[in-house]
Design a protein around this motif. Sequence first.
Motif, PDB file in Angstrom:
ATOM      1  N   PRO A  89       0.816  -1.214   0.000  1.00 39.21           N
ATOM      2  CA  PRO A  89       0.000   0.000   0.000  1.00 39.21           C
ATOM      3  C   PRO A  89       0.849   1.262   0.000  1.00 39.21           C
ATOM      4  O   PRO A  89       0.372   2.335  -0.316  1.00 39.21           O
ATOM      5  CB  PRO A  89      -0.811  -0.101   1.288  1.00 39.21           C
ATOM      6  CG  PRO A  89      -0.670  -1.481   1.782  1.00 39.21           C
ATOM      7  CD  PRO A  89       0.538  -2.077   1.132  1.00 39.21           C
ATOM      8  N   LEU A  90       2.130   1.112   0.313  1.00 45.69           N
ATOM      9  CA  LEU A  90       3.009   2.278   0.351  1.00 45.69           C
ATOM     10  C   LEU A  90       3.065   2.985  -0.991  1.00 45.69           C
ATOM     11  O   LEU A  90       3.262   4.191  -1.062  1.00 45.69           O
ATOM     12  CB  LEU A  90       4.413   1.863   0.786  1.00 45.69           C
ATOM     13  CG  LEU A  90       4.526   1.298   2.196  1.00 45.69           C
ATOM     14  CD1 LEU A  90       5.946   0.826   2.462  1.00 45.69           C
ATOM     15  CD2 LEU A  90       4.101   2.321   3.218  1.00 45.69           C
ATOM     16  N   THR A  91       2.890   2.238  -2.077  1.00 47.76           N
ATOM     17  CA  THR A  91       2.919   2.858  -3.398  1.00 47.76           C
ATOM     18  C   THR A  91       1.788   3.873  -3.521  1.00 47.76           C
ATOM     19  O   THR A  91       2.003   5.010  -3.943  1.00 47.76           O
ATOM     20  CB  THR A  91       2.793   1.786  -4.504  1.00 47.76           C
ATOM     21  OG1 THR A  91       3.866   0.870  -4.360  1.00 47.76           O
ATOM     22  CG2 THR A  91       2.844   2.419  -5.878  1.00 47.76           C
ATOM     23  N   THR A  92       0.582   3.485  -3.141  1.00 47.63           N
ATOM     24  CA  THR A  92      -0.554   4.403  -3.192  1.00 47.63           C
ATOM     25  C   THR A  92      -0.330   5.577  -2.256  1.00 47.63           C
ATOM     26  O   THR A  92      -0.560   6.725  -2.624  1.00 47.63           O
ATOM     27  CB  THR A  92      -1.851   3.663  -2.804  1.00 47.63           C
ATOM     28  OG1 THR A  92      -2.072   2.625  -3.757  1.00 47.63           O
ATOM     29  CG2 THR A  92      -3.038   4.608  -2.784  1.00 47.63           C
ATOM     30  N   ILE A  93       0.150   5.301  -1.070  1.00 53.50           N
ATOM     31  CA  ILE A  93       0.389   6.354  -0.091  1.00 53.50           C
ATOM     32  C   ILE A  93       1.490   7.298  -0.577  1.00 53.50           C
ATOM     33  O   ILE A  93       1.399   8.511  -0.420  1.00 53.50           O
ATOM     34  CB  ILE A  93       0.754   5.747   1.283  1.00 53.50           C
ATOM     35  CG1 ILE A  93      -0.356   4.812   1.773  1.00 53.50           C
ATOM     36  CG2 ILE A  93       1.036   6.835   2.299  1.00 53.50           C
ATOM     37  CD1 ILE A  93      -1.738   5.409   1.817  1.00 53.50           C
ATOM     38  N   ALA A  94       2.514   6.753  -1.211  1.00 56.35           N
ATOM     39  CA  ALA A  94       3.613   7.592  -1.697  1.00 56.35           C
ATOM     40  C   ALA A  94       3.190   8.445  -2.890  1.00 56.35           C
ATOM     41  O   ALA A  94       3.672   9.564  -3.055  1.00 56.35           O
ATOM     42  CB  ALA A  94       4.805   6.716  -2.075  1.00 56.35           C
ATOM     43  N   GLU A  95       2.302   7.935  -3.736  1.00 55.48           N
ATOM     44  CA  GLU A  95       1.884   8.686  -4.918  1.00 55.48           C
ATOM     45  C   GLU A  95       0.921   9.815  -4.582  1.00 55.48           C
ATOM     46  O   GLU A  95       0.889  10.824  -5.278  1.00 55.48           O
ATOM     47  CB  GLU A  95       1.212   7.753  -5.929  1.00 55.48           C
ATOM     48  CG  GLU A  95       2.177   6.863  -6.663  1.00 55.48           C
ATOM     49  CD  GLU A  95       1.504   6.026  -7.723  1.00 55.48           C
ATOM     50  OE1 GLU A  95       0.273   6.107  -7.895  1.00 55.48           O
ATOM     51  OE2 GLU A  95       2.218   5.279  -8.394  1.00 55.48           O
ATOM     52  N   THR A  96       0.151   9.669  -3.534  1.00 54.30           N
ATOM     53  CA  THR A  96      -0.875  10.658  -3.215  1.00 54.30           C
ATOM     54  C   THR A  96      -0.316  12.073  -3.031  1.00 54.30           C
ATOM     55  O   THR A  96      -0.815  13.004  -3.664  1.00 54.30           O
ATOM     56  CB  THR A  96      -1.688  10.205  -1.991  1.00 54.30           C
ATOM     57  OG1 THR A  96      -2.322   8.960  -2.307  1.00 54.30           O
ATOM     58  CG2 THR A  96      -2.749  11.220  -1.630  1.00 54.30           C
ATOM     59  N   PRO A  97       0.725  12.283  -2.234  1.00 52.98           N
ATOM     60  CA  PRO A  97       1.226  13.661  -2.085  1.00 52.98           C
ATOM     61  C   PRO A  97       1.758  14.255  -3.391  1.00 52.98           C
ATOM     62  O   PRO A  97       1.836  15.471  -3.534  1.00 52.98           O
ATOM     63  CB  PRO A  97       2.353  13.524  -1.058  1.00 52.98           C
ATOM     64  CG  PRO A  97       2.049  12.281  -0.308  1.00 52.98           C
ATOM     65  CD  PRO A  97       1.383  11.368  -1.303  1.00 52.98           C
ATOM     66  N   GLN A  98       2.105  13.399  -4.355  1.00 50.54           N
ATOM     67  CA  GLN A  98       2.610  13.888  -5.638  1.00 50.54           C
ATOM     68  C   GLN A  98       1.519  14.609  -6.439  1.00 50.54           C
ATOM     69  O   GLN A  98       1.813  15.292  -7.414  1.00 50.54           O
ATOM     70  CB  GLN A  98       3.179  12.738  -6.473  1.00 50.54           C
ATOM     71  CG  GLN A  98       4.308  11.996  -5.813  1.00 50.54           C
ATOM     72  CD  GLN A  98       5.504  12.883  -5.540  1.00 50.54           C
ATOM     73  OE1 GLN A  98       5.872  13.716  -6.354  1.00 50.54           O
ATOM     74  NE2 GLN A  98       6.113  12.718  -4.384  1.00 50.54           N
ATOM     75  N   LEU A  99       0.272  14.469  -6.013  1.00 53.21           N
ATOM     76  CA  LEU A  99      -0.840  15.134  -6.706  1.00 53.21           C
ATOM     77  C   LEU A  99      -0.961  16.602  -6.329  1.00 53.21           C
ATOM     78  O   LEU A  99      -1.728  17.338  -6.953  1.00 53.21           O
ATOM     79  CB  LEU A  99      -2.165  14.440  -6.366  1.00 53.21           C
ATOM     80  CG  LEU A  99      -2.329  13.020  -6.862  1.00 53.21           C
ATOM     81  CD1 LEU A  99      -3.606  12.425  -6.295  1.00 53.21           C
ATOM     82  CD2 LEU A  99      -2.341  12.986  -8.369  1.00 53.21           C
ATOM     83  N   TRP A 100      -0.207  17.039  -5.325  1.00 55.15           N
ATOM     84  CA  TRP A 100      -0.299  18.421  -4.889  1.00 55.15           C
ATOM     85  C   TRP A 100      -0.048  19.356  -6.062  1.00 55.15           C
ATOM     86  O   TRP A 100       0.886  19.171  -6.833  1.00 55.15           O
ATOM     87  CB  TRP A 100       0.701  18.688  -3.774  1.00 55.15           C
ATOM     88  CG  TRP A 100       0.598  20.082  -3.237  1.00 55.15           C
ATOM     89  CD1 TRP A 100      -0.274  20.523  -2.302  1.00 55.15           C
ATOM     90  CD2 TRP A 100       1.362  21.212  -3.637  1.00 55.15           C
ATOM     91  NE1 TRP A 100      -0.105  21.858  -2.081  1.00 55.15           N
ATOM     92  CE2 TRP A 100       0.900  22.316  -2.894  1.00 55.15           C
ATOM     93  CE3 TRP A 100       2.387  21.414  -4.553  1.00 55.15           C
ATOM     94  CZ2 TRP A 100       1.434  23.579  -3.030  1.00 55.15           C
ATOM     95  CZ3 TRP A 100       2.914  22.674  -4.701  1.00 55.15           C
ATOM     96  CH2 TRP A 100       2.438  23.739  -3.940  1.00 55.15           C
ATOM     97  N   ASN A 101      -0.950  20.303  -6.222  1.00 50.50           N
ATOM     98  CA  ASN A 101      -0.868  21.290  -7.289  1.00 50.50           C
ATOM     99  C   ASN A 101      -0.943  20.652  -8.680  1.00 50.50           C
ATOM    100  O   ASN A 101      -0.318  21.137  -9.627  1.00 50.50           O
ATOM    101  CB  ASN A 101       0.399  22.145  -7.156  1.00 50.50           C
ATOM    102  CG  ASN A 101       0.220  23.495  -7.817  1.00 50.50           C
ATOM    103  OD1 ASN A 101      -0.905  23.942  -8.046  1.00 50.50           O
ATOM    104  ND2 ASN A 101       1.313  24.140  -8.128  1.00 50.50           N
ATOM    105  N   ALA A 102      -1.685  19.569  -8.793  1.00 47.56           N
ATOM    106  CA  ALA A 102      -1.877  18.885 -10.075  1.00 47.56           C
ATOM    107  C   ALA A 102      -3.383  18.745 -10.341  1.00 47.56           C
ATOM    108  O   ALA A 102      -3.944  17.658 -10.209  1.00 47.56           O
ATOM    109  CB  ALA A 102      -1.208  17.519 -10.061  1.00 47.56           C
ATOM    110  N   PRO A 103      -4.049  19.848 -10.702  1.00 51.51           N
ATOM    111  CA  PRO A 103      -5.494  19.779 -10.959  1.00 51.51           C
ATOM    112  C   PRO A 103      -5.819  18.717 -12.002  1.00 51.51           C
ATOM    113  O   PRO A 103      -5.138  18.598 -13.014  1.00 51.51           O
ATOM    114  CB  PRO A 103      -5.836  21.175 -11.481  1.00 51.51           C
ATOM    115  CG  PRO A 103      -4.727  22.055 -10.997  1.00 51.51           C
ATOM    116  CD  PRO A 103      -3.501  21.184 -10.938  1.00 51.51           C
ATOM    117  N   GLY A 104      -6.831  17.932 -11.729  1.00 50.65           N
ATOM    118  CA  GLY A 104      -7.245  16.875 -12.647  1.00 50.65           C
ATOM    119  C   GLY A 104      -6.572  15.541 -12.387  1.00 50.65           C
ATOM    120  O   GLY A 104      -7.035  14.512 -12.844  1.00 50.65           O
TER     121      GLY A 104
END
Length: 152
Positions: A89-104
């Motif tokens: 699950p770390l992959t999902t958790i690690a990818e989530t913050p990468q969405l910051w300032n990424a509308p859409g």
Amino acid sequence: MDLQSTVTAFPRATPIDGLDRAWSWRLNPVLNFAGALTGDGTRLLQMNQVRRHDKALALAVLAFAHAHEPELIAEGRFLTCVGGFEALPLTTIAETPQLWNAPGGFVEYENHAGDVRRVEWEQNDTWVLSDASGSRKLGLDELLPLAAESLR
């Protein structure tokens, strides 16, 4: 639609060594895609990676999906879970913050119980977690523990 022609026409689409009818491509600097056609060529088993493309992970995931194709697309469902592949699950958790300032942009995942959740970033450091019960806005410090718990 001819999926093979469509995918191979993507800019920078390259075959994945070691897997037939499978390609990786990158349409922008952030998102990396990899996909393999099902045996009958009517569906694309696809995975996405944020920022860095891990070729070995893409090959492992798509080879597993290809080997378990009858289970993945069984019972008329679009896609279902198959046990046996250890994806932390770390992959999902690690990818989530990468969405910051990424509308859409979004991360969507399904847990072992078949519950589907979607995480999106909104302006002002607000994150939206959506599932079958609705949507709620959270801070990242609230979201990450909830996402991790839902994957256990």
